[in-house]
Scaffold this active site. Sequence first.
Site, PDB file in Angstrom:
ATOM      1  N   GLY A  10      31.777   0.664  56.335  1.00 42.73           N
ATOM      2  CA  GLY A  10      30.778  -0.098  55.576  1.00 42.73           C
ATOM      3  C   GLY A  10      31.227  -0.247  54.130  1.00 42.73           C
ATOM      4  CG  ASP A 127      25.483   6.955  54.586  1.00 38.57           C
ATOM      5  OD1 ASP A 127      24.743   6.143  54.000  1.00 38.57           O
ATOM      6  OD2 ASP A 127      25.743   6.881  55.803  1.00 38.57           O
ATOM      7  N   GLY A 170      21.156   6.162  55.540  1.00 40.06           N
ATOM      8  CA  GLY A 170      21.479   7.589  55.696  1.00 40.06           C
ATOM      9  C   GLY A 170      21.414   7.933  57.160  1.00 40.06           C
TER      10      GLY A 170
END
Length: 342
Positions: A10, A127, A170
């Site tokens: 990502g 994250d 998350g």
Amino acid sequence: MKIGVLTGGGDCPGLNAVIRAIGRKGIVQYGDEIIGIKNGWAGLMKLNYIILERKALSGILHLGGTILGSSRTNPEKEEGGYTLIIENFKKLGLDALIVIGGNDTLGVAQKLHEMGIPIVGVPKTIDNDICATDMTFGFDTAVSVATEAIDRLHSTAESHHRCMVVEVMGRHAGWIATYSGIAGGADFILIPEEQYTLDDIITVLQRRIEKGKSFSIIVAAEGAKLKETGIIAQSKEMDDFGNVRLGGIGDGLARAIEKRTGIESRAVVLGHVQRGGTPTAFDRVLGTKYGVAAIELVHEGKFGMMTSLQGTKIKPVPILDGVKESKIVDKETYEVAKTFFE
Ligand code: F6P
């Protein structure tokens, strides 16, 4: 040296700061040739690349995303994927490869390192769940975006006497939820590391009503779960690394709260807004420090290592230490957040 750079997984604010620093330090100070591999591991398998000249590295520091493109392609899932990567690494005449990625991308980097490819890693993810580093770049920006959203939701929640459930990213770790929840003054924060029942949340909401508070803010990480429902995914389909697309806890929780208590509730999913756009100054600085350190590690021949933040210093650590498990939210920090679940 001829050095390849790729960004996988990502995207995340600060990637361009890392690429810029690698290129500028490599080209100007060492006379390196920098090859930008497009779209993560996919680019190395398809020989899709660009030569990163000095000019291409200008004006990108403040830009979100990655000028190299990214993908979640896993060479393990492609027939002969690793062999192809090793062949193409040689075909390109590379002396080293800098891999900027999260747990999945760096996991592949570790395997290639074990197969003899000279690799240096840079830990990236909003994250913040990579071990052996205090922080990954991108996290600070995501927390800032989420905090601003929570601040804005406060006023509308108060006007309408509602409960707002803010769903943040998350998957395995609730760092964004915990930090933005603390910064935004959330009344309850749900993270994947803990187990909750609907009653746990409703008890807090009812206590607030008894104290005369007519609104509440709940922050929920997408990977958090209620004992009653378990983890909520948008679909069971998995990406190349076995990750399902999460999402839905916010909506599920808002509906359940309204049904049980009659408190009007709304869910707001922040989604990819947290990952897009311009990086904070902190992430630009961290990304720049990581990029400069990565090119130095290459020239020192410290392969199989990744950059890490230890306090205020950038230090090399084995990639293996970074990716052996997900770094979860520490108890002390979550206890701080819980102080305010009154
Ligand atoms: O990169 C990490 C992350 O942003 C997670 O927080 C989230 O679950 C996932 O990526 C979303 O992935 P995608 O962009 O593939 O939908």
